[in-house]
Motif scaffolding. Structure first.
Motif, PDB file in Angstrom:
ATOM      1  N   ALA A 130       0.848  -1.194   0.000  1.00 38.83           N
ATOM      2  CA  ALA A 130       0.000   0.000   0.000  1.00 38.83           C
ATOM      3  C   ALA A 130       0.878   1.237   0.000  1.00 38.83           C
ATOM      4  N   ILE A 131       0.373   2.291  -0.605  1.00 41.03           N
ATOM      5  CA  ILE A 131       1.037   3.595  -0.560  1.00 41.03           C
ATOM      6  C   ILE A 131       0.190   4.497   0.334  1.00 41.03           C
ATOM      7  N   VAL A 132       0.811   5.007   1.375  1.00 45.12           N
ATOM      8  CA  VAL A 132       0.144   5.955   2.272  1.00 45.12           C
ATOM      9  C   VAL A 132       0.662   7.335   1.920  1.00 45.12           C
ATOM     10  N   LYS A 133      -0.246   8.247   1.599  1.00 46.93           N
ATOM     11  CA  LYS A 133       0.217   9.594   1.240  1.00 46.93           C
ATOM     12  C   LYS A 133      -0.762  10.654   1.716  1.00 46.93           C
ATOM     13  N   ALA A 134      -0.233  11.847   1.920  1.00 48.06           N
ATOM     14  CA  ALA A 134      -1.055  12.965   2.385  1.00 48.06           C
ATOM     15  C   ALA A 134      -2.245  13.138   1.456  1.00 48.06           C
ATOM     16  N   ASP A 135      -3.435  13.292   2.022  1.00 48.24           N
ATOM     17  CA  ASP A 135      -4.640  13.382   1.208  1.00 48.24           C
ATOM     18  C   ASP A 135      -4.661  14.662   0.376  1.00 48.24           C
ATOM     19  N   ASN A 136      -3.944  15.655   0.829  1.00 48.14           N
ATOM     20  CA  ASN A 136      -3.855  16.897   0.057  1.00 48.14           C
ATOM     21  C   ASN A 136      -2.415  17.152  -0.367  1.00 48.14           C
ATOM     22  N   GLY A 137      -1.666  16.071  -0.586  1.00 51.11           N
ATOM     23  CA  GLY A 137      -0.228  16.189  -0.823  1.00 51.11           C
ATOM     24  C   GLY A 137       0.120  16.543  -2.243  1.00 51.11           C
ATOM     25  N   THR A 138       1.343  17.007  -2.409  1.00 59.15           N
ATOM     26  CA  THR A 138       1.827  17.383  -3.726  1.00 59.15           C
ATOM     27  C   THR A 138       3.343  17.276  -3.736  1.00 59.15           C
ATOM     28  N   TYR A 139       3.927  17.354  -4.938  1.00 58.11           N
ATOM     29  CA  TYR A 139       5.385  17.292  -5.110  1.00 58.11           C
ATOM     30  C   TYR A 139       5.996  16.018  -4.547  1.00 58.11           C
ATOM     31  N   GLY A 140       5.229  14.943  -4.442  1.00 60.44           N
ATOM     32  CA  GLY A 140       5.781  13.688  -3.945  1.00 60.44           C
ATOM     33  C   GLY A 140       6.148  13.714  -2.476  1.00 60.44           C
ATOM     34  N   MET A 141       5.644  14.706  -1.738  1.00 59.52           N
ATOM     35  CA  MET A 141       5.955  14.808  -0.308  1.00 59.52           C
ATOM     36  C   MET A 141       4.873  14.088   0.503  1.00 59.52           C
ATOM     37  N   GLY A 142       5.240  13.580   1.691  1.00 60.54           N
ATOM     38  CA  GLY A 142       4.276  12.893   2.534  1.00 60.54           C
ATOM     39  C   GLY A 142       3.807  11.583   1.942  1.00 60.54           C
ATOM     40  N   VAL A 143       4.770  10.749   1.487  1.00 58.05           N
ATOM     41  CA  VAL A 143       4.447   9.473   0.830  1.00 58.05           C
ATOM     42  C   VAL A 143       5.307   8.360   1.425  1.00 58.05           C
ATOM     43  N   MET A 144       4.698   7.208   1.732  1.00 58.39           N
ATOM     44  CA  MET A 144       5.493   6.051   2.158  1.00 58.39           C
ATOM     45  C   MET A 144       4.863   4.755   1.663  1.00 58.39           C
ATOM     46  N   THR A 145       5.719   3.750   1.465  1.00 57.95           N
ATOM     47  CA  THR A 145       5.286   2.419   1.037  1.00 57.95           C
ATOM     48  C   THR A 145       5.154   1.526   2.271  1.00 57.95           C
ATOM     49  N   VAL A 146       4.028   0.797   2.380  1.00 56.16           N
ATOM     50  CA  VAL A 146       3.786  -0.094   3.524  1.00 56.16           C
ATOM     51  C   VAL A 146       3.416  -1.482   2.987  1.00 56.16           C
TER      52      VAL A 146
END
Length: 433
Positions: free
Chosen positions: A281-297
């Motif tokens: 799964a990829i967890v990322k900021a719901d309002n994120g941009t520029y590839g910031m606030g992203v992690m692989t789980v």
């Protein structure tokens, strides 16, 4: 330049490609009818992942940069699409003002602005760059790597309009995603067209809302083609009210539960299709941009062991915004490589048209990781022919135009979903009981 697809050219992705090529007349009619009812976003870029058994969008950007990575051969498509879009919005338009990111002086981003100016000028518009950044108080010339320059000028606000000194635009194009919120200078512009609208900015927009719309579109499109919509749709969930600061546990149990539930659903689908890969799964900021606030789980238990560095990376995104809500998205690995680096196609649209794209590649990232990160580079997509000119009768996977036509279809599904999303979040829309 055609990518080397390391996925074996058999299995569901080729069945899907064949189904899409065979259904081209029905698909184009379907899109045509949709655009009679819905307004496409003015422009967008769509990140697509091709796993070899699944092809799906993983992100849709409504304020796309990187226009400088489109080749000169792609520009005529962009110019024609711009002309069509402007004719619908403001046929008598003469002047267009582009509002860039406030503090971005990255040479690549400035080259992107120059490319946008070039496209609009070729479409018959006087296009100038107007900055709303507090540090631009006078016309400021900035040099590009190729020796050209761009001129940033301070935006002037009058009672109901914005413009530049001796420059009154009919249309304002935002190339600024408003992560920190819509500034007052852009509000209540009742006499000018603002593209995209303010509610397309990340202070309002949510990825989970977009993929909710995409799921609806994918189901209908899957029914049209007689396919399982999961083959083109990443499953997702969301978790709200999180606190990623070190030592905090607010919402983390709920996040772990959502990740676990999503991975269980994906495992079922993998079993159904005989896929041996391990889901993630990829967890990322719901309002994120520029590839910031992203992690692989890969396992919900990993969330119990997040390091301080990982929490910091997840907790704060662009413009210092705190992450409280995330989207948990089914991970779609990429099985494409360019120059021995993991790659993913990014497709660009203007109005309702696909106008080009490129491969984003990253030599230090894996097939299950986010590629929109420092160190990524770009190779143009092989649009030797228009993306709307597939080659019927070719063996699936053997034809680059067929593969890119398929990418274009997926990108247009994402673009249509964005139009649904913007209609649903439009604060000025009439509400009927």
């Amino acid at each position: 330049m055609v990518p080397h697809l390391i996925t074996a050219l058999t299995g569901p992705i080729n069945e899907l490609e064949q189904r899409i090529i065979d259904s081209m007349p029905a698909i184009e009619r379907w899109f045509r009818l949709e655009w009679m009812e819905h307004t496409p976003p003015f422009y967008s870029s769509v990140d697509i992942r091709n796993s070899g058994f699944k092809l799906a969008p993983v992100d849709t950007n409504l304020f796309p940069g990187n226009w400088n990575n489109l080749t000169d051969q792609m520009l005529p498509l962009a110019v024609q699409a711009t002309m069509a879009a402007i004719e619908k919005i403001c046929p008598e338009a003469r002047n267009l003002l582009i509002i860039p990111e406030n503090y971005n002086r990255n040479p690549s981003y400035l080259s992107n602005l120059a490319q946008l100016q070039r496209i609009f000028k070729m479409a018959g518009l006087n296009a100038r760059l107007g900055s709303i950044s507090p540090d631009i108080k006078k016309p400021t010339e900035l040099k590009l790597p190729n020796g050209e320059t761009v001129l940033l000028e301070p935006v002037i606000r009058t009672k109901r309009r914005i413009g530049l000194k001796h420059f009154d635009p009919c249309t304002i194009l935002l190339n600024n995603d408003l992560s920190a919120g819509a500034p007052g200078i852009l509000e209540e512009l009742y006499e000018q067209y603002l593209l995209p609208p303010l509610h397309a900015g990340w202070s309002v927009r949510r990825k989970s809302r977009h993929f909710q719309s995409y799921e609806e579109v994918a189901k209908r499109f899957g029914k049209l083609l007689g396919i399982d919509h999961w083959l083109i749709n990443p499953l997702f969930a969301k978790a709200e009210g999180l606190d990623f600061t070190e030592g905090a546990n607010t919402g983390m149990d709920n996040l772990a539960a959502q990740v676990d539930a999503l991975l269980t659903k994906v495992r079922r689908k993998y079993k159904e299709y005989g896929i041996k890969e391990k889901p993630f799964a990829i967890v990322k900021a719901d309002n994120g941009t520029y590839g910031m606030g992203v992690m692989t789980v890969r396992d919900a238990k990993e969330l119990d062991e997040l390091t301080k560095k990982a929490r910091n990376k997840m907790g704060i995104i662009k413009d210092g915004q705190m992450v409280q809500d995330v989207i948990i998205q089914e991970g779609v690995q990429t099985s494409e490589r360019m120059h021995d680096a993991v790659a993913e196609p990014v497709v660009y649209t203007l109005d309702r048209y696909v106008v080009g794209g490129f491969y984003r590649m990253h030599p230090e990232r894996g097939v299950d990781e986010n590629l929109n990160a420092p160190g990524s580079s770009y190779v143009p997509l092989a649009f030797a022919h228009s993306t709307h000119m597939p080659q019927p009768g070719m063996h699936p996977g053997a034809s680059a135009p067929n593969r890119f036509y398929m990418y274009g279809v997926i990108a247009r599904l994402a673009m249509l979903s964005a139009s649904y999303e913007l209609e649903a979040t439009n604060p000025d829309a009439e509400v009927y009981d």
